[in-house]
Design a protein around this motif. Structure first.
Motif, mmCIF file in Angstrom:
data_model
loop_
_atom_site.group_PDB
_atom_site.id
_atom_site.type_symbol
_atom_site.label_atom_id
_atom_site.label_comp_id
_atom_site.label_asym_id
_atom_site.label_seq_id
_atom_site.Cartn_x
_atom_site.Cartn_y
_atom_site.Cartn_z
ATOM 1 N N SER A 271 0.910 -1.298 -0.036
ATOM 2 C CA SER A 271 0.057 0.000 -0.016
ATOM 3 C C SER A 271 0.930 1.262 0.112
ATOM 4 N N ILE A 272 0.196 2.380 -0.444
ATOM 5 C CA ILE A 272 1.266 3.493 -0.578
ATOM 6 C C ILE A 272 0.165 4.658 -0.306
ATOM 7 N N ILE A 273 0.784 5.531 0.604
ATOM 8 C CA ILE A 273 -0.072 6.932 0.988
ATOM 9 C C ILE A 273 0.888 7.802 1.049
ATOM 10 N N THR A 285 -1.588 5.093 -12.137
ATOM 11 C CA THR A 285 -2.397 3.750 -11.900
ATOM 12 C C THR A 285 -1.700 2.741 -10.868
ATOM 13 N N PRO A 286 -2.221 2.646 -9.894
ATOM 14 C CA PRO A 286 -3.615 3.206 -9.428
ATOM 15 C C PRO A 286 -3.350 4.665 -8.908
ATOM 16 N N PRO A 287 -4.463 5.353 -8.590
ATOM 17 C CA PRO A 287 -4.502 6.560 -8.193
ATOM 18 C C PRO A 287 -4.059 6.544 -6.750
ATOM 19 N N ILE A 329 -7.503 12.288 1.231
ATOM 20 C CA ILE A 329 -8.164 12.061 0.056
ATOM 21 C C ILE A 329 -7.960 10.609 -0.461
ATOM 22 N N GLU A 330 -8.983 9.602 -0.110
ATOM 23 C CA GLU A 330 -8.853 8.160 -0.498
ATOM 24 C C GLU A 330 -9.175 7.892 -1.968
ATOM 25 N N ARG A 331 -8.131 7.001 -2.274
ATOM 26 C CA ARG A 331 -7.977 6.640 -3.908
ATOM 27 C C ARG A 331 -8.047 5.012 -3.893
ATOM 28 N N ASN A 332 -7.138 4.681 -4.620
ATOM 29 C CA ASN A 332 -6.907 3.215 -4.650
ATOM 30 C C ASN A 332 -5.558 2.353 -4.444
ATOM 31 N N SER A 333 -4.758 3.262 -3.855
ATOM 32 C CA SER A 333 -3.230 2.852 -3.696
ATOM 33 C C SER A 333 -3.136 2.046 -2.060
#
Length: 334
Positions: A271-273, A285-287, A329-333
């Motif tokens: 996971s990345i944040i 990709t992914p956002p 801001i939640e995305r898909n990573s």
């Protein structure tokens, strides 16, 4: 303002005027530490302001503001500069923008230059190393607002992010996906840069509160060009992280380059944040999930505080530090 001259400083310190001049211009190559200390004490005791600075402080208002950022490559810097420019335009002020590269000497040179150009005030992302200059300008009632970073002594209004909260949001977001092995990636903290230090400390504290022991080797805080090497060391270990928390946009770029090179799948493998948003992160990709700083609000607030200081004859002894709440801001990573 008392007219203290270079000759007064030389007499007080027991040195020549030329030696004082060398000290003021940061030419210390052939100057003993004891001599520097005597001159520094004399400057502080007498409240000496170099002539060109004193002259600029006495001139009429120029309707200009100087902005000194630590690194203009950061998204935070470019967005806050835009916000500052917008707010200055509303108030009929113009800007000089300078990039100090996290270098105290370069910052000092820019401050001197901007004062010589008779700016009415300064907004600075301060480095650690110019507290003496800030104090002299404060004694001369020159208005300054700090943004993004604080210094040890709260002598000017300061606007920055709640960095501890940003780290908490990052850890909580990752833990919700049942991933507990988290590494943090930051640029160097050797200069004690406020957001980097606070985010790392907040990261450690957030893990500790959840009963999770962090691995020291998973705290990557080095110069940007060395991040790739440290990531290689961490990833080549038999015990790999399940997630990465990048504390700013530049460290995130290095992390994403490494992820792509190693063909690591996000979020399947890790996971990345990250802190700080950017348009390319939304279409990546992914956002990428981010913790955004309210940069435009912070920039406008800095200008408002500066304009208020400009209307004050005598500055207060200390000022508050205003912290802004980060936005997940939640995305898909993750």
């Amino acid at each position: 303002m008392k007219n203290v001259t270079m000759a007064d400083v030389a007499l007080k310190a027991g040195v020549s005027k030329s030696t004082v001049s060398q000290f003021i211009n940061n030419r210390f190559e052939y100057m003993a530490e004891s001599t520097q200390e005597r001159i520094r004490e004399a400057v502080n005791e007498l409240g000496y302001i170099p002539n060109f600075i004193a002259k600029s402080l006495k001139q009429k208002k120029s309707a200009t503001i100087g902005v000194i950022v630590a690194n203009i490559l950061h998204t935070f810097s470019t967005e806050t500069i835009r916000a500052i420019e917008d707010e200055c335009g509303v108030n009929h002020f113009h800007l000089f923008v300078c990039n100090a590269d996290d270098d105290p000497e370069k910052e000092r040179d820019y401050i001197d230059m901007l004062l010589a150009k008779q700016v009415d005030g300064l907004i600075i992302l301060p480095t650690n190393g110019n507290a003496d200059l800030y104090k002299r300008l404060k004694a001369a009632n020159f208005p300054i607002v700090f943004i993004d970073r604080k210094i040890d002594e709260p002598m000017y209004p300061t606007v920055l992010l709640d960095n501890k909260k940003a780290a908490e949001l990052a850890v909580e977001s990752i833990l919700q996906k049942n991933r507990k092995k988290i590494a943090i990636v930051a640029t160097s903290i050797i200069r004690n840069v406020t957001p980097r230090v606070e985010r790392i400390n907040g990261f450690k504290q957030a893990l500790s509160q959840k009963g999770i022991e962090f691995k020291p080797e998973w705290i990557i805080a080095v110069e940007r060009e060395d991040i790739r090497k440290r990531l290689e060391e961490v990833w080549s270990s038999s015990d790999r992280p399940e997630a990465f928390f990048a504390t700013n946009d530049l460290s995130l770029v290095e992390l994403l380059k490494f992820i792509k090179e190693k063909e690591i799948q996000v979020p399947q493998d890790v996971s990345i944040i990250a802190v700080d948003d950017s348009p390319f992160l939304e279409i990546f990709t992914p956002p990428i999930t981010v913790i955004k700083q309210p940069t435009f609000e912070m920039g406008k607030e800095a200008v408002k505080k500066l304009l208020k200081l400009m209307g004050t004859e005598t500055l207060e002894e200390s000022y508050e530090t205003k912290r802004y709440t980060p936005i997940l801001i939640e995305r898909n990573s993750v």
